[in-house]
Design a protein around this motif. Structure first.
Motif, PDB file in Angstrom:
ATOM      1  N   GLU A  91       0.803  -1.226   0.000  1.00 19.13           N
ATOM      2  CA  GLU A  91       0.000   0.000   0.000  1.00 19.13           C
ATOM      3  C   GLU A  91       0.833   1.271   0.000  1.00 19.13           C
ATOM      4  O   GLU A  91       0.292   2.370  -0.079  1.00 19.13           O
ATOM      5  CB  GLU A  91      -0.957  -0.006   1.194  1.00 19.13           C
ATOM      6  CG  GLU A  91      -2.077  -1.024   1.029  1.00 19.13           C
ATOM      7  CD  GLU A  91      -2.997  -1.115   2.228  1.00 19.13           C
ATOM      8  OE1 GLU A  91      -2.517  -0.841   3.356  1.00 19.13           O
ATOM      9  OE2 GLU A  91      -4.172  -1.462   2.041  1.00 19.13           O
ATOM     10  N   ASP A  93       2.568   4.207  -1.523  1.00 16.76           N
ATOM     11  CA  ASP A  93       2.395   4.867  -2.823  1.00 16.76           C
ATOM     12  C   ASP A  93       3.490   5.920  -2.994  1.00 16.76           C
ATOM     13  O   ASP A  93       3.291   7.103  -2.723  1.00 16.76           O
ATOM     14  CB  ASP A  93       1.008   5.509  -2.919  1.00 16.76           C
ATOM     15  CG  ASP A  93       0.676   5.939  -4.345  1.00 16.76           C
ATOM     16  OD1 ASP A  93       1.587   5.931  -5.191  1.00 16.76           O
ATOM     17  OD2 ASP A  93      -0.493   6.288  -4.602  1.00 16.76           O
ATOM     18  N   LYS A  96       3.018   8.971  -5.718  1.00 11.60           N
ATOM     19  CA  LYS A  96       2.348  10.188  -5.260  1.00 11.60           C
ATOM     20  C   LYS A  96       3.294  11.045  -4.424  1.00 11.60           C
ATOM     21  O   LYS A  96       3.300  12.273  -4.508  1.00 11.60           O
ATOM     22  CB  LYS A  96       1.104   9.830  -4.447  1.00 11.60           C
ATOM     23  CG  LYS A  96      -0.086   9.382  -5.273  1.00 11.60           C
ATOM     24  CD  LYS A  96      -0.680  10.550  -6.033  1.00 11.60           C
ATOM     25  CE  LYS A  96      -1.950  10.116  -6.764  1.00 11.60           C
ATOM     26  NZ  LYS A  96      -2.528  11.242  -7.550  1.00 11.60           N
ATOM     27  N   ILE A 159      -5.156   3.979   8.020  1.00 12.99           N
ATOM     28  CA  ILE A 159      -6.133   3.823   6.935  1.00 12.99           C
ATOM     29  C   ILE A 159      -7.510   3.497   7.508  1.00 12.99           C
ATOM     30  O   ILE A 159      -8.526   4.081   7.097  1.00 12.99           O
ATOM     31  CB  ILE A 159      -5.667   2.724   5.958  1.00 12.99           C
ATOM     32  CG1 ILE A 159      -4.437   3.194   5.181  1.00 12.99           C
ATOM     33  CG2 ILE A 159      -6.792   2.337   4.999  1.00 12.99           C
ATOM     34  CD1 ILE A 159      -3.780   2.110   4.347  1.00 12.99           C
ATOM     35  N   GLU A 163     -10.814   5.882   7.280  1.00 11.86           N
ATOM     36  CA  GLU A 163     -12.074   5.372   6.723  1.00 11.86           C
ATOM     37  C   GLU A 163     -13.224   5.685   7.663  1.00 11.86           C
ATOM     38  O   GLU A 163     -14.312   6.114   7.233  1.00 11.86           O
ATOM     39  CB  GLU A 163     -11.979   3.863   6.494  1.00 11.86           C
ATOM     40  CG  GLU A 163     -11.205   3.461   5.259  1.00 11.86           C
ATOM     41  CD  GLU A 163     -11.127   1.952   5.082  1.00 11.86           C
ATOM     42  OE1 GLU A 163     -10.856   1.515   3.953  1.00 11.86           O
ATOM     43  OE2 GLU A 163     -11.314   1.211   6.070  1.00 11.86           O
ATOM     44  N   GLU A 166     -14.145   9.168   7.432  1.00 11.80           N
ATOM     45  CA  GLU A 166     -14.622   9.473   6.082  1.00 11.80           C
ATOM     46  C   GLU A 166     -13.741  10.502   5.373  1.00 11.80           C
ATOM     47  O   GLU A 166     -14.226  11.372   4.635  1.00 11.80           O
ATOM     48  CB  GLU A 166     -16.080   9.951   6.111  1.00 11.80           C
ATOM     49  CG  GLU A 166     -17.040   8.916   6.675  1.00 11.80           C
ATOM     50  CD  GLU A 166     -18.487   9.393   6.709  1.00 11.80           C
ATOM     51  OE1 GLU A 166     -18.706  10.599   6.501  1.00 11.80           O
ATOM     52  OE2 GLU A 166     -19.376   8.550   6.930  1.00 11.80           O
ATOM     53  N   LEU A 168     -10.502   9.250   4.047  1.00 10.92           N
ATOM     54  CA  LEU A 168      -9.438   8.481   3.417  1.00 10.92           C
ATOM     55  C   LEU A 168      -9.254   8.864   1.957  1.00 10.92           C
ATOM     56  O   LEU A 168      -8.123   9.030   1.483  1.00 10.92           O
ATOM     57  CB  LEU A 168      -9.725   6.980   3.528  1.00 10.92           C
ATOM     58  CG  LEU A 168      -8.707   6.059   2.858  1.00 10.92           C
ATOM     59  CD1 LEU A 168      -7.318   6.253   3.473  1.00 10.92           C
ATOM     60  CD2 LEU A 168      -9.128   4.597   2.969  1.00 10.92           C
ATOM     61  N   ARG A 169     -10.344   9.007   1.204  1.00 12.95           N
ATOM     62  CA  ARG A 169     -10.257   9.295  -0.225  1.00 12.95           C
ATOM     63  C   ARG A 169     -10.276  10.795  -0.522  1.00 12.95           C
ATOM     64  O   ARG A 169     -10.251  11.181  -1.690  1.00 12.95           O
ATOM     65  CB  ARG A 169     -11.410   8.610  -0.969  1.00 12.95           C
ATOM     66  CG  ARG A 169     -11.502   7.105  -0.739  1.00 12.95           C
ATOM     67  CD  ARG A 169     -10.234   6.384  -1.102  1.00 12.95           C
ATOM     68  NE  ARG A 169     -10.309   4.947  -0.795  1.00 12.95           N
ATOM     69  CZ  ARG A 169      -9.262   4.127  -0.827  1.00 12.95           C
ATOM     70  NH1 ARG A 169      -8.073   4.597  -1.147  1.00 12.95           N
ATOM     71  NH2 ARG A 169      -9.411   2.857  -0.518  1.00 12.95           N
ATOM     72  N   GLU A 170     -10.330  11.617   0.516  1.00 15.36           N
ATOM     73  CA  GLU A 170     -10.322  13.067   0.333  1.00 15.36           C
ATOM     74  C   GLU A 170      -8.882  13.570   0.241  1.00 15.36           C
ATOM     75  O   GLU A 170      -7.942  12.862   0.627  1.00 15.36           O
ATOM     76  CB  GLU A 170     -11.052  13.756   1.488  1.00 15.36           C
ATOM     77  CG  GLU A 170     -12.478  13.273   1.711  1.00 15.36           C
ATOM     78  CD  GLU A 170     -13.368  13.495   0.501  1.00 15.36           C
ATOM     79  OE1 GLU A 170     -13.027  14.338  -0.352  1.00 15.36           O
ATOM     80  OE2 GLU A 170     -14.389  12.794   0.380  1.00 15.36           O
ATOM     81  N   GLN A 174      -5.319  11.690   1.498  1.00 16.88           N
ATOM     82  CA  GLN A 174      -4.273  11.232   0.585  1.00 16.88           C
ATOM     83  C   GLN A 174      -2.925  11.865   0.914  1.00 16.88           C
ATOM     84  O   GLN A 174      -1.881  11.231   0.789  1.00 16.88           O
ATOM     85  CB  GLN A 174      -4.673  11.551  -0.862  1.00 16.88           C
ATOM     86  CG  GLN A 174      -5.885  10.761  -1.351  1.00 16.88           C
ATOM     87  CD  GLN A 174      -5.659   9.267  -1.276  1.00 16.88           C
ATOM     88  OE1 GLN A 174      -4.778   8.729  -1.938  1.00 16.88           O
ATOM     89  NE2 GLN A 174      -6.462   8.573  -0.478  1.00 16.88           N
ATOM     90  N   GLN A 270      -8.153  -3.119  -6.054  1.00 18.82           N
ATOM     91  CA  GLN A 270      -8.094  -2.397  -4.782  1.00 18.82           C
ATOM     92  C   GLN A 270      -9.144  -2.895  -3.805  1.00 18.82           C
ATOM     93  O   GLN A 270      -8.868  -3.020  -2.600  1.00 18.82           O
ATOM     94  CB  GLN A 270      -8.283  -0.893  -5.022  1.00 18.82           C
ATOM     95  CG  GLN A 270      -8.125  -0.034  -3.777  1.00 18.82           C
ATOM     96  CD  GLN A 270      -6.737  -0.121  -3.183  1.00 18.82           C
ATOM     97  OE1 GLN A 270      -5.740   0.076  -3.865  1.00 18.82           O
ATOM     98  NE2 GLN A 270      -6.650  -0.433  -1.895  1.00 18.82           N
ATOM     99  N   ASP A 274      -8.274  -4.386  -0.166  1.00 26.73           N
ATOM    100  CA  ASP A 274      -8.894  -3.875   1.067  1.00 26.73           C
ATOM    101  C   ASP A 274      -9.589  -4.998   1.830  1.00 26.73           C
ATOM    102  O   ASP A 274      -9.509  -5.076   3.060  1.00 26.73           O
ATOM    103  CB  ASP A 274      -9.910  -2.768   0.742  1.00 26.73           C
ATOM    104  CG  ASP A 274      -9.245  -1.490   0.255  1.00 26.73           C
ATOM    105  OD1 ASP A 274      -8.034  -1.320   0.481  1.00 26.73           O
ATOM    106  OD2 ASP A 274      -9.946  -0.659  -0.365  1.00 26.73           O
TER     107      ASP A 274
END
Length: 403
Positions: A91, A93, A96, A159, A163, A166, A168-170, A174, A270, A274
């Motif tokens: 995981e 990255d 990035k 992670i 999650e 809410e 994690l993907r914002e 990142q 992915q 997960d």
């Protein structure tokens, strides 16, 4: 009746306790806000260890957790944590992080270096008292090991917590993952330095050389394979790398991390990756938490263990917050941003527990130091969501702020 039970039956009693007790505490107590199930499992492992259950009910403790049962549990725990560490490596990255290398490098360096410094100062104080430094450690290994334990960020648990929040993907989530990924590499690099065995330095150099040669061939093979085959081949790769690292004296979990770090997350779906992480946490990692708890014993240090844990927790949290606030000033972050990032990055839990298990195995720290660090890890993780959640609500715009 109990005397007639065989090892398999007693093992199943232990497994029943491992999975039943934490779940009931978590569900009935509704602890999810301040203590997710993974934290409850760690705490339950401590309660079931020799320091509490073993002292209160020594006969029951020695019956359920006898040598044969502990040996079986340890085997499951080893494989569980190897898979978990491999996933943490996958995981990472780094692409990035490279795209945003100035911000990521500055923040990750300060977020790791400051608590490392604070933790080393605390460790130097511990050196003045007997019972903290392990029999197999030089002073610098003990100081650096405890200091790094204060600086660790638990990427997989981070992670899970993001999650829950809410984010994690914002964008802010990142960014935090990039910082934690760079720190993760440094953590394992420092661990390899601490474990460097001059009597087996030839083996260690040989392992790294062979690993460097084998990795390109392994990567070409994985690209060529279909995804369904990659899952199986990755487990073979995990076992081989872990065996080779342990044979070289670097510990099998260093090999497990390296095995995952050279794999690309894009090779796997992915959602399935997960799901694998969640399933490992649910199905076999509780055994690792229990086996970790069985190693906690503060009968020698007594109250001093709790005092040491408090000092180490203060060093860890203060160092992480100081580092992110310095980075925030340097990079021009908005008000409140550094505090949120710092509190999330100070999450310890699994990776630190894995880290200190290795230090204990190698004789760098004693059982008392291990227990103090374990209590510190639990405390830091339990603080994260209750502190961060209200901060996020007050500065909700930060969640959507791009890097």
């Amino acid at each position: 009746m109990f005397s007639a039970m065989g090892t398999v039956e007693i093992f199943l009693i232990a497994m029943g306790v491992i999975f039943t007790l934490p779940y009931l505490i978590w569900r009935v107590g509704n602890t999810d806000y301040f203590a997710p199930l993974v934290v409850v499992q760690i705490i339950t492992g401590i309660l079931l260890g020799p320091g509490i259950l073993g002292r209160a009910y020594p006969e029951y403790y020695s019956f359920v957790f006898n040598a044969q049962v502990i040996q079986a549990l340890n085997g499951i725990a080893w494989w569980a944590v190897m898979i978990f560490v491999m996933i943490a490596g996958i995981e990472l990255d780094l692409k990035k992080a490279w795209e945003h290398r100035r911000e990521s490098t500055i923040t990750a360096s300060l977020a790791l270096g400051t608590p490392l410094l604070f933790g080393c100062v605390a460790a130097l104080g511990m050196l003045g008292y007997a019972g903290w430094q392990g029999p197999g450690a030089r002073d610098w290994q003990f100081v650096l090991g405890v200091g790094m334990a204060c600086a660790v960020t638990a990427l997989p648990i981070l992670i899970l917590l993001m999650e829950k929040l809410e984010i994690l993907r914002e964008p802010i989530g990142q960014r935090i993952l990039r910082y934690a990924s760079l720190d993760d590499i440094a953590i394992w690099g420092v661990l390899a330095l601490i474990l460097l065995d001059w009597e087996r330095v030839g083996r260690q150099a040989g392992f790294l050389a062979v690993f460097g040669v084998a990795t390109p061939a392994f990567r070409r093979l994985m690209v060529w394979l279909e995804e369904r085959d990659r899952w199986y081949v990755s487990l073979v790769w995990l076992a081989v790398c872990s065996l080779a690292a342990d044979w070289a004296g670097l510990h099998f979990m260093v090999g497990a991390f390296l095995a995952g770090a050279v794999m690309d997350a894009s090779w796997f779906d992915q959602a399935r990756l997960d799901m694998l992480r969640h399933n490992v946490l649910m199905v076999i990692m509780p055994v690792f938490f229990l086996s970790t708890g069985l190693r906690t014993d503060w009968s020698v240090g007594g109250p001093a263990v709790f005092l040491a844990a408090a000092v180490l927790l203060a060093a860890s949290v203060a160092g992480k917050l100081a580092g992110t606030h310095i980075a925030g000033r340097f990079l021009g972050w908005e008000r409140g941003e550094a505090s949120i990032i710092g509190w999330l990055l100070q999450t310890k839990a699994l990776i630190m527990i894995i880290f200190v298990n290795i230090l204990l195995d190698k004789g760098v720290i004693t059982n008392d130091t291990f227990t103090a660090l374990l209590l510190m890890a639990v405390g830091s993780t339990m603080l994260t969501v209750p502190v961060v959640y209200p901060k996020l609500r007050r500065v909700a715009a930060l969640v959507w702020k791009a890097s």
